[in-house]
Write an enzyme that holds these catalytic residues in place. Structure first.
Site, PDB file in Angstrom:
ATOM      1  N   THR A 208       1.982  -8.795  -4.244  1.00  0.00           N
ATOM      2  CA  THR A 208       3.202  -8.043  -3.943  1.00  0.00           C
ATOM      3  C   THR A 208       4.390  -9.008  -3.838  1.00  0.00           C
ATOM      4  O   THR A 208       5.453  -8.756  -4.408  1.00  0.00           O
ATOM      5  CB  THR A 208       3.030  -7.227  -2.645  1.00  0.00           C
ATOM      6  OG1 THR A 208       1.919  -6.340  -2.828  1.00  0.00           O
ATOM      7  CG2 THR A 208       4.270  -6.409  -2.330  1.00  0.00           C
TER       8      THR A 208
ATOM      9  N   GLU B 176       7.738  -9.041  -6.085  1.00  0.00           N
ATOM     10  CA  GLU B 176       9.073  -8.879  -5.484  1.00  0.00           C
ATOM     11  C   GLU B 176       9.967 -10.083  -5.757  1.00  0.00           C
ATOM     12  O   GLU B 176      11.159  -9.935  -6.008  1.00  0.00           O
ATOM     13  CB  GLU B 176       8.970  -8.640  -3.976  1.00  0.00           C
ATOM     14  CG  GLU B 176       8.210  -7.379  -3.569  1.00  0.00           C
ATOM     15  CD  GLU B 176       8.674  -6.113  -4.261  1.00  0.00           C
ATOM     16  OE1 GLU B 176       9.843  -6.041  -4.685  1.00  0.00           O
ATOM     17  OE2 GLU B 176       7.856  -5.189  -4.402  1.00  0.00           O
TER      18      GLU B 176
ATOM     19  N   TRP C 164       7.386  -1.929 -17.800  1.00  0.00           N
ATOM     20  CA  TRP C 164       7.566  -0.730 -18.629  1.00  0.00           C
ATOM     21  C   TRP C 164       9.043  -0.312 -18.679  1.00  0.00           C
ATOM     22  O   TRP C 164       9.386   0.717 -19.268  1.00  0.00           O
ATOM     23  CB  TRP C 164       6.671   0.417 -18.125  1.00  0.00           C
ATOM     24  CG  TRP C 164       7.061   1.006 -16.798  1.00  0.00           C
ATOM     25  CD1 TRP C 164       7.779   2.158 -16.597  1.00  0.00           C
ATOM     26  CD2 TRP C 164       6.774   0.495 -15.497  1.00  0.00           C
ATOM     27  NE1 TRP C 164       7.968   2.375 -15.244  1.00  0.00           N
ATOM     28  CE2 TRP C 164       7.357   1.368 -14.548  1.00  0.00           C
ATOM     29  CE3 TRP C 164       6.077  -0.641 -15.017  1.00  0.00           C
ATOM     30  CZ2 TRP C 164       7.267   1.148 -13.166  1.00  0.00           C
ATOM     31  CZ3 TRP C 164       5.987  -0.834 -13.642  1.00  0.00           C
ATOM     32  CH2 TRP C 164       6.585   0.044 -12.750  1.00  0.00           C
TER      33      TRP C 164
ATOM     34  N   ASP D 168      12.141  -3.797 -20.943  1.00  0.00           N
ATOM     35  CA  ASP D 168      12.283  -4.705 -19.787  1.00  0.00           C
ATOM     36  C   ASP D 168      13.133  -5.923 -20.162  1.00  0.00           C
ATOM     37  O   ASP D 168      13.230  -6.866 -19.388  1.00  0.00           O
ATOM     38  CB  ASP D 168      10.911  -5.138 -19.272  1.00  0.00           C
ATOM     39  CG  ASP D 168      10.146  -5.956 -20.300  1.00  0.00           C
ATOM     40  OD1 ASP D 168      10.579  -6.052 -21.465  1.00  0.00           O
ATOM     41  OD2 ASP D 168       9.088  -6.521 -19.928  1.00  0.00           O
TER      42      ASP D 168
HETATM   43  N1  ARG Z   1       5.647  -1.108  -5.592  1.00  0.00           N
HETATM   44  C1  ARG Z   1       6.239  -2.360  -5.401  1.00  0.00           C
HETATM   45  C2  ARG Z   1       7.544  -2.508  -6.219  1.00  0.00           C
HETATM   46  O1  ARG Z   1       7.832  -1.745  -7.099  1.00  0.00           O
HETATM   47  C3  ARG Z   1       5.313  -3.531  -5.591  1.00  0.00           C
HETATM   48  C4  ARG Z   1       4.102  -3.388  -6.417  1.00  0.00           C
HETATM   49  C5  ARG Z   1       3.260  -4.632  -6.310  1.00  0.00           C
HETATM   50  N2  ARG Z   1       1.964  -4.518  -6.915  1.00  0.00           N
HETATM   51  C6  ARG Z   1       0.882  -5.162  -6.504  1.00  0.00           C
HETATM   52  N3  ARG Z   1      -0.260  -5.023  -7.139  1.00  0.00           N
HETATM   53  N4  ARG Z   1       0.885  -5.928  -5.462  1.00  0.00           N
HETATM   54  O2  ARG Z   1       8.347  -3.397  -6.035  1.00  0.00           O
HETATM   55 ZN    ZN Z   2       8.800  -3.514  -8.461  1.00  0.00          ZN
HETATM   56 CA    CA Z   3       9.248   1.328 -21.336  1.00  0.00          CA
END
Ligand code: ARG
Ligand code: ZN
Ligand code: CA
Length: 450
Positions: free
Chosen positions: A256, A260, A271, A280
């Site tokens: 995560t 970030e 995507w 992207d």
């Molecule tokens: N949902 C979060 C975002 O869009 C983070 C996703 C992170 N994925 C992971 N497998 N840790 O920023």
């Molecule tokens: Zn994200």
């Molecule tokens: Ca796309």
């Protein structure tokens, strides 16, 4: 279908491998096996550009790449982790342990330097565009006042009135109250979220010149700059630091924060947050029509969400929504975006330029940061004021500009604060040098007597 444009592919890597004796033969063979397919892919991209002969274009790209490899500097980013809790004992609840922070730093650095142990999970077809971003994260050594931190890179912050935080509370209350100078640190807040579905979020960089980033000046302000991560998703149970941290299933490998920080450095979701026509802004990622949220079966090929693109989804990319275990790469074009941000974006470029200041382990630097002569210029009433955690014997000398000692006194510093009257009443007007010596380091400052 994705717009084809200039990209760097396995051809370069193969070329470079031959000049790198340290690479194992097997890995060389493996990677180069993907060459014919990429060559086709490349020719397709080149044709749309009409930039002269393919061979000339390739040769130029190879030279560029080789030049880049030898000149690319490693960018160091000092990090402060604000551990936010409501009064938990150290290492419990939201007051996460120092080890948990370390486990996250290990993952961040592995992922950005491509030293992650799971690079073997990158499909061979993508291996040649997987990047070592040459970006490093280091826990800050000094705090905002120049003092040595007791726990490197960690600021523990208690608000007894809140067990959990909403996003708007984080933005309007927490961040402005706790942020450390965003020109010197990457601020990471590790917070108990009231919405447990949010893993984390980041503020995009401004004025990078990159396509695909829009900033809202009303919300994306310097005092909110940084990355926020729910403490159930911060750190890893799979590093040398050990296991047993309280982390959510499928998100317990520190990806995560990798994701970030990718946003913080200007990366979009792979995507493009839209269908196959939405990009992207990286040419070396296959077109993707949607995220792969929750994908935990890492076998390749997996989904192919845009059949117009010959490549299967790169669900191993950190900027997808795949489970942590399947993620293992950034691409060369993602690397280029992130480095462009570090070179151009306000605050990001200052952070790397200032890195040596807050990463200094030199106690003389601490002494210099925390010592002042006041008033200066002064009459007979000037004082030496020291405010730091250093303890022990202090020798203070006053010399003239040639170094001749005019006054000398010795004392012992036992507390944080030390104030000493500087005996300059009998000295003529002029410029002097005050030297402060401790066993931990020493400094000199100029004093003007008026
Ligand atoms: N949902 C979060 C975002 O869009 C983070 C996703 C992170 N994925 C992971 N497998 N840790 O920023
Ligand atoms: Zn994200
Ligand atoms: Ca796309």
């Amino acid at each position: 279908m994705k717009i084809f444009a200039i990209t760097l592919t396995s051809l370069f890597v193969c070329g470079l491998l031959t000049s790198q004796a340290s690479f194992a033969q097997t890995s060389k063979k493996d990677r180069c096996a993907t060459m014919p397919m990429y060559e086709k892919h490349l020719q397709l991209k080149w044709r749309t550009k009409k930039l002269g002969s393919f061979e000339d274009w390739m040769a130029r790209k190879i030279r560029e790449r080789q030049f880049q490899r030898t000149t690319e500097t490693i960018y160091e980013i000092p990090v402060v982790v604000h551990v936010v809790h409501s009064g938990d004992e150290l290492g419990r609840g939201s007051n996460i342990s120092y080890e948990q922070v370390l486990s996250q730093m290990i993952v961040l650095n592995q992922d950005f330097r491509r030293t992650n142990p799971d690079t073997t999970g990158t499909p061979s077809v993508f291996a040649s565009i997987a990047a070592d971003t040459k970006i490093l994260f280091k826990l800050a050594v000094l705090d905002t006042t120049g003092q040595l931190l007791k726990e490197q890179g960690v600021h523990r912050y208690v608000d007894a009135s809140r067990e959990t935080w909403s996003m708007s509370e984080i933005e309007t209350v927490l961040k402005p109250a706790t942020i450390w100078d965003p020109n010197k640190y990457l601020n990471i807040w590790v917070v108990p979220f009231s919405n447990s579905n949010t893993l984390g979020y980041a503020q995009f960089p401004e004025q990078s010149g990159l396509q695909g980033i829009t900033i809202d000046p009303n919300t994306d302000k310097p005092e909110t700059d940084g990355v926020v991560i729910n403490n159930k998703f911060f750190g890893s149970n799979f590093t040398s630091v050990g296991a047993g941290f309280s982390l959510a299933a499928n998100f317990d490998r520190g990806r995560t924060a990798t994701h970030e920080v990718g946003h913080w450095l200007g990366l979009r979701h792979i995507w493009g947050d839209g269908g196959c026509g939405q990009d992207d802004f990286c040419d070396d990622t296959p077109a993707a029509g949607r995220d792969n949220d929750g994908l935990g079966d890492c076998s390749f090929p997996g989904p192919n969400s845009c059949t117009g693109d010959p490549f299967d989804d790169m669900f191993q990319n950190y900027m997808d929504y795949t489970n942590d275990i399947c993620m293992n790469l950034f691409t060369n074009d993602q690397k280029a975006r992130m480095r462009t941000v570090l070179e151009n974006s306000p605050r990001r470029k200052e952070v790397i330029a200032n890195a040596n200041v807050v990463l200094s382990t030199n106690q003389s630097q601490v002494l210099a940061n925390t010592t002042r002569l006041f008033p200066n210029p002064g009459g007979s009433n000037s004082q030496l004021q020291i405010n730091n955690e250093l303890q022990g014997k202090i020798i203070v000398t006053i010399t003239d500009l040639r170094g001749v000692i005019l006054q000398k006194s010795t004392t012992t510093k036992l507390n944080t604060q030390l104030q000493l009257d500087l005996p300059i009443q009998n000295l003529p007007k002029g410029v002097y040098v005050v030297n402060v010596q401790m066993k931990q380091g020493n400094i000199s400052k100029r004093l003007i007597k008026k």
